[in-house]
Design a protein around this motif. Sequence first.
Motif, PDB file in Angstrom:
ATOM      1  N   UNK A  54      -8.028  37.309   3.761  1.00 16.98           N
ATOM      2  CA  UNK A  54      -7.393  37.562   5.050  1.00 16.98           C
ATOM      3  C   UNK A  54      -5.881  37.496   4.962  1.00 16.98           C
ATOM      4  N   UNK A  55      -5.372  36.560   4.172  1.00 21.84           N
ATOM      5  CA  UNK A  55      -3.927  36.481   3.958  1.00 21.84           C
ATOM      6  C   UNK A  55      -3.419  37.716   3.233  1.00 21.84           C
ATOM      7  N   UNK A  56      -4.218  38.200   2.283  1.00 19.36           N
ATOM      8  CA  UNK A  56      -3.844  39.396   1.522  1.00 19.36           C
ATOM      9  C   UNK A  56      -3.762  40.622   2.421  1.00 19.36           C
ATOM     10  N   UNK A  57      -4.739  40.754   3.337  1.00 17.45           N
ATOM     11  CA  UNK A  57      -4.784  41.921   4.230  1.00 17.45           C
ATOM     12  C   UNK A  57      -3.999  41.692   5.517  1.00 17.45           C
ATOM     13  N   UNK A 164     -18.251  46.638  11.956  1.00 16.79           N
ATOM     14  CA  UNK A 164     -17.434  47.464  12.854  1.00 16.79           C
ATOM     15  C   UNK A 164     -15.957  47.272  12.532  1.00 16.79           C
ATOM     16  N   UNK A 165     -15.572  46.016  12.284  1.00 13.83           N
ATOM     17  CA  UNK A 165     -14.195  45.732  11.881  1.00 13.83           C
ATOM     18  C   UNK A 165     -13.823  46.529  10.637  1.00 13.83           C
ATOM     19  N   UNK A 166     -14.708  46.508   9.647  1.00 16.59           N
ATOM     20  CA  UNK A 166     -14.438  47.220   8.402  1.00 16.59           C
ATOM     21  C   UNK A 166     -14.262  48.710   8.605  1.00 16.59           C
ATOM     22  N   UNK A 167     -15.054  49.277   9.512  1.00 12.77           N
ATOM     23  CA  UNK A 167     -14.946  50.713   9.799  1.00 12.77           C
ATOM     24  C   UNK A 167     -13.618  51.028  10.471  1.00 12.77           C
ATOM     25  N   UNK A 168     -13.289  50.243  11.502  1.00 13.01           N
ATOM     26  CA  UNK A 168     -12.071  50.521  12.269  1.00 13.01           C
ATOM     27  C   UNK A 168     -10.798  50.214  11.487  1.00 13.01           C
ATOM     28  N   UNK A 169     -10.852  49.163  10.654  1.00 14.18           N
ATOM     29  CA  UNK A 169      -9.670  48.775   9.883  1.00 14.18           C
ATOM     30  C   UNK A 169      -9.597  49.492   8.540  1.00 14.18           C
ATOM     31  N   UNK A 170     -10.605  50.298   8.229  1.00 13.34           N
ATOM     32  CA  UNK A 170     -10.693  50.970   6.925  1.00 13.34           C
ATOM     33  C   UNK A 170     -10.630  49.957   5.786  1.00 13.34           C
ATOM     34  N   UNK A 171     -11.323  48.844   5.993  1.00 16.52           N
ATOM     35  CA  UNK A 171     -11.379  47.774   4.992  1.00 16.52           C
ATOM     36  C   UNK A 171     -12.711  47.896   4.267  1.00 16.52           C
ATOM     37  N   UNK A 172     -12.679  48.482   3.079  1.00 10.53           N
ATOM     38  CA  UNK A 172     -13.918  48.782   2.374  1.00 10.53           C
ATOM     39  C   UNK A 172     -14.595  47.527   1.833  1.00 10.53           C
ATOM     40  N   UNK A 173     -13.818  46.527   1.499  1.00  6.45           N
ATOM     41  CA  UNK A 173     -14.414  45.274   1.014  1.00  6.45           C
ATOM     42  C   UNK A 173     -15.265  44.638   2.110  1.00  6.45           C
ATOM     43  N   UNK A 174     -14.697  44.510   3.299  1.00  9.35           N
ATOM     44  CA  UNK A 174     -15.435  43.934   4.427  1.00  9.35           C
ATOM     45  C   UNK A 174     -16.589  44.834   4.839  1.00  9.35           C
ATOM     46  N   UNK A 175     -16.356  46.136   4.847  1.00  7.14           N
ATOM     47  CA  UNK A 175     -17.393  47.077   5.277  1.00  7.14           C
ATOM     48  C   UNK A 175     -18.615  47.022   4.374  1.00  7.14           C
ATOM     49  N   UNK A 176     -18.409  47.098   3.078  1.00  6.60           N
ATOM     50  CA  UNK A 176     -19.541  47.086   2.144  1.00  6.60           C
ATOM     51  C   UNK A 176     -20.273  45.750   2.199  1.00  6.60           C
ATOM     52  N   UNK A 177     -19.507  44.665   2.211  1.00  7.25           N
ATOM     53  CA  UNK A 177     -20.125  43.338   2.247  1.00  7.25           C
ATOM     54  C   UNK A 177     -20.918  43.121   3.523  1.00  7.25           C
ATOM     55  N   UNK A 178     -20.294  43.382   4.665  1.00 10.22           N
ATOM     56  CA  UNK A 178     -20.941  43.088   5.948  1.00 10.22           C
ATOM     57  C   UNK A 178     -22.117  44.016   6.225  1.00 10.22           C
TER      58      UNK A 178
END
Length: 210
Positions: A54-57, A164-178
Motif C-alpha cells: 500500500x505504501x508502494x502504490x 472491484x478496487x483492482x479493476x478501477x485502480x488498474x492494480x493487477x496485483x490486487x485484482x488477480x489476488x482478490x
Amino acid sequence: MVVAEIFGWIGGTIGAAVAWPQAWRLWVGRKFQGLSPSAGVLAVFYGVGWTAYGLWTQSPAQIVTNAIALTASVAVLAGHVRLGQLAARQWLPLLVATLGGLALIGLLAGGTAVGSVVGASTIFAIGAQVVSLIRQRARGDFDVRGVSRPRWWLSAFCNAMWMVFGILALDWVVLVTSSTNTVLSLAVLALTLPPRGRASTPVEQVEAAA
C-alpha cells in the motif's frame, strides 16, 4: 481512483475487523488453545506485506486498513507467545525468515514483487483449505463443523470489494489476488454445504454459524 478507494476502504475494513475478535479472545478471554504459531506468524507476514505494498502504490485504503489488521495480527501472535509460553524456536525463526525474505524481495525487485509474493501466499493458504475439503469429501467425510461459514462469507465479500478496487485502480496485483481468493472462498462455502439428500443436523447448523 477516488471511487476505487471507496471499495478498498469497504473491503479493507471488513478484512481488518475479522482479525480483531481473535485478539480480544486472547487478551481478554485468555484463551489460546488450538492456535497455530505458524498461522500467527503468517498473519503478521501478510499484514506487513500488504501494508508495504500500500505504501508502494500510495493507496490510503490499503495502508490504513492493512496496518490495522497488522496490529491485530501482532497482538494475536504476542498474546499466544505470552499466554502459551511458546519457546522462541516455535515462532521466531519463521518470523525472521518470512519478513527477512520479504525485505530482500522489496530491496531487489520493488513493491510490486512484494505484493505479488504476499498475494500468491494468500492464494496458496486458501487453496490449501479448498484442497483439504475436497479430499475430505472424497473420503465420504462430510463433518465440516470446524469451518466457520460466516467467516468465509466475509472473506468472499471482502475479496470481491478488493477485486472491484483492482479493476478501477488498474492494480493487477490486487485484482488477480482478490479475484482468485473470491472464487476460492466461494469454493469453501460450496464444499461446506451438506451433500444432496443429507440435511445438516441442528447441532451442525449452530456450530457452522459460529
